[in-house]
Design an enzyme around this catalytic site. Structure first.
Site, PDB file in Angstrom:
ATOM      1  N   ARG A  56       0.849  -1.212   0.000  1.00 34.95           N
ATOM      2  CA  ARG A  56       0.000   0.000   0.000  1.00 34.95           C
ATOM      3  C   ARG A  56       0.882   1.260   0.000  1.00 34.95           C
ATOM      4  O   ARG A  56       0.577   2.246  -0.658  1.00 34.95           O
ATOM      5  CB  ARG A  56      -0.908   0.035   1.229  1.00 34.95           C
ATOM      6  CG  ARG A  56      -1.765  -1.189   1.496  1.00 34.95           C
ATOM      7  CD  ARG A  56      -2.958  -1.321   0.598  1.00 34.95           C
ATOM      8  NE  ARG A  56      -2.628  -1.800  -0.726  1.00 34.95           N
ATOM      9  CZ  ARG A  56      -2.209  -3.061  -0.997  1.00 34.95           C
ATOM     10  NH1 ARG A  56      -2.044  -3.946  -0.031  1.00 34.95           N
ATOM     11  NH2 ARG A  56      -1.957  -3.424  -2.226  1.00 34.95           N
ATOM     12  N   ASN A  87      -9.012   8.754   5.208  1.00 37.17           N
ATOM     13  CA  ASN A  87      -7.956   8.175   4.373  1.00 37.17           C
ATOM     14  C   ASN A  87      -6.619   8.156   5.103  1.00 37.17           C
ATOM     15  O   ASN A  87      -6.310   9.059   5.876  1.00 37.17           O
ATOM     16  CB  ASN A  87      -7.825   8.974   3.073  1.00 37.17           C
ATOM     17  CG  ASN A  87      -9.123   8.983   2.280  1.00 37.17           C
ATOM     18  OD1 ASN A  87      -9.918   8.054   2.367  1.00 37.17           O
ATOM     19  ND2 ASN A  87      -9.342  10.030   1.513  1.00 37.17           N
ATOM     20  N   VAL A  88      -5.831   7.141   4.805  1.00 44.61           N
ATOM     21  CA  VAL A  88      -4.523   7.016   5.462  1.00 44.61           C
ATOM     22  C   VAL A  88      -3.394   7.521   4.566  1.00 44.61           C
ATOM     23  O   VAL A  88      -2.223   7.436   4.942  1.00 44.61           O
ATOM     24  CB  VAL A  88      -4.253   5.543   5.883  1.00 44.61           C
ATOM     25  CG1 VAL A  88      -5.269   5.103   6.931  1.00 44.61           C
ATOM     26  CG2 VAL A  88      -4.269   4.598   4.688  1.00 44.61           C
ATOM     27  N   ASP A  89      -3.738   8.039   3.379  1.00 44.76           N
ATOM     28  CA  ASP A  89      -2.717   8.601   2.500  1.00 44.76           C
ATOM     29  C   ASP A  89      -2.392  10.045   2.903  1.00 44.76           C
ATOM     30  O   ASP A  89      -3.055  10.631   3.758  1.00 44.76           O
ATOM     31  CB  ASP A  89      -3.176   8.543   1.040  1.00 44.76           C
ATOM     32  CG  ASP A  89      -4.475   9.320   0.805  1.00 44.76           C
ATOM     33  OD1 ASP A  89      -4.463  10.550   0.965  1.00 44.76           O
ATOM     34  OD2 ASP A  89      -5.494   8.692   0.452  1.00 44.76           O
ATOM     35  N   HIS A 104      -8.041   7.610  10.811  1.00 40.99           N
ATOM     36  CA  HIS A 104      -7.691   6.184  10.773  1.00 40.99           C
ATOM     37  C   HIS A 104      -6.194   5.922  10.654  1.00 40.99           C
ATOM     38  O   HIS A 104      -5.777   4.827  10.300  1.00 40.99           O
ATOM     39  CB  HIS A 104      -8.442   5.494   9.627  1.00 40.99           C
ATOM     40  CG  HIS A 104      -9.927   5.497   9.821  1.00 40.99           C
ATOM     41  ND1 HIS A 104     -10.831   5.331   8.794  1.00 40.99           N
ATOM     42  CD2 HIS A 104     -10.677   5.651  10.943  1.00 40.99           C
ATOM     43  CE1 HIS A 104     -12.066   5.384   9.278  1.00 40.99           C
ATOM     44  NE2 HIS A 104     -11.998   5.587  10.573  1.00 40.99           N
ATOM     45  N   GLY A 169     -16.769  11.905  -1.017  1.00 41.55           N
ATOM     46  CA  GLY A 169     -16.274  10.561  -1.301  1.00 41.55           C
ATOM     47  C   GLY A 169     -16.346   9.583  -0.160  1.00 41.55           C
ATOM     48  O   GLY A 169     -15.488   8.711  -0.035  1.00 41.55           O
ATOM     49  N   THR A 170     -17.356   9.704   0.675  1.00 39.66           N
ATOM     50  CA  THR A 170     -17.544   8.734   1.756  1.00 39.66           C
ATOM     51  C   THR A 170     -19.017   8.384   1.860  1.00 39.66           C
ATOM     52  O   THR A 170     -19.880   9.237   1.658  1.00 39.66           O
ATOM     53  CB  THR A 170     -17.027   9.272   3.104  1.00 39.66           C
ATOM     54  OG1 THR A 170     -17.395   8.356   4.149  1.00 39.66           O
ATOM     55  CG2 THR A 170     -17.591  10.648   3.430  1.00 39.66           C
ATOM     56  N   SER A 171     -19.286   7.132   2.159  1.00 35.55           N
ATOM     57  CA  SER A 171     -20.667   6.653   2.225  1.00 35.55           C
ATOM     58  C   SER A 171     -21.383   7.126   3.482  1.00 35.55           C
ATOM     59  O   SER A 171     -22.596   7.026   3.579  1.00 35.55           O
ATOM     60  CB  SER A 171     -20.678   5.117   2.199  1.00 35.55           C
ATOM     61  OG  SER A 171     -20.059   4.604   3.368  1.00 35.55           O
ATOM     62  N   ALA A 214     -15.083  13.843  -6.997  1.00 34.76           N
ATOM     63  CA  ALA A 214     -14.529  14.932  -6.189  1.00 34.76           C
ATOM     64  C   ALA A 214     -13.971  16.066  -7.034  1.00 34.76           C
ATOM     65  O   ALA A 214     -14.162  17.242  -6.714  1.00 34.76           O
ATOM     66  CB  ALA A 214     -13.440  14.382  -5.268  1.00 34.76           C
TER      67      ALA A 214
END
Length: 227
Positions: A56, A87-89, A104, A169-171, A214
């Site tokens: 990743r 997001n973790v990026d 997260h 961009g999130t549910s 987005a």
């Protein structure tokens, strides 16, 4: 200057080529999620977990921020923008966003297995035998299933002060992040940007849905906010 709080999820990073969290069949890059994203999975097979995040991390270093990220930076000229991301990026930071809270964790950081306060920047592979200063194995700085979300209280305080809330961009199905919307003041306008929105206009008071990716949706948002 008005406070514009943005909640972002996998959808904004997907446009940069980063895989969304997991597929419809519940697998993440072919793995059962609990095998690679839980303390139990790490205890059972640490090498598998480390290799999974190494891949990743490599992928992240090959992609770049997209127009959605860049547009959020542009909004800082007129608003006090604070981003809370699932997001973790690090694409928000690379685009130039100044205030980013990661709910997260962060893929380009690792932490001690013995002391969660020991966090190190990390861009290379993480392998068994890589130890923290306390001689404990380093692990990905990721909030796994079953673990506390340490930045949640900060995110709640940020959301409470929002003059405008933008969701991209999130549910809004994954808790505790999905619960943040409950902390905005009743009068706060909410903009929901997603090509397949999981909400309707009646879901929240003062909700505007922008049914786009987005990059396009943030263009439209900027025009709306200027009017």
């Amino acid at each position: 200057m008005k406070r514009l709080v943005v909640l972002t999820g996998a959808g904004i990073s997907a446009e940069s080529g980063i895989q969304t969290f997991r597929d419809a069949d519940g697998l993440w890059e072919g793995h059962n999620v609990m095998d690679v994203a839980s303390p139990e999975g790490f205890a059972a097979n640490p090498e598998l977990v480390l290799n999974f995040y190494n891949e990743r991390r490599k992928q992240l270093l090959e992609v770049s921020p997209n127009k959605g990220h860049v547009n959020l930076v542009a909004l800082e000229k007129d608003y006090n923008v604070e981003i809370i991301t699932q997001n973790v990026d690090d694409l928000h930071e690379r685009a130039g966003s100044k205030n980013v809270t990661h709910l997260h964790g962060e893929l380009l950081k690792v932490r001690s297995s013995a002391d969660e306060n020991i966090v190190l920047d990390w861009e290379k592979d993480l392998v068994l035998g890589d130890l923290c200063p306390k001689k404990s194995q380093l692990r990905p700085h990721i909030v796994w299933f079953g673990e506390m979300v340490p930045m949640l209280d900060k995110a709640i305080e940020i959301t409470k002060k929002a003059d405008i809330l933008v969701i991209i961009g999130t549910s809004m199905q994954v808790y505790p992040a999905a619960g943040l919307v409950d902390y905005v003041k009743r009068s706060t306008p909410i903009y929901f940007i997603d090509p397949k929105p999981a909400v309707s206009e009646s879901s929240f008071k003062n909700l505007t849905i922008i049914k786009d990716l987005a990059s396009v949706g943030t263009d439209k948002l900027m025009k709306i906010l200027k009017e």
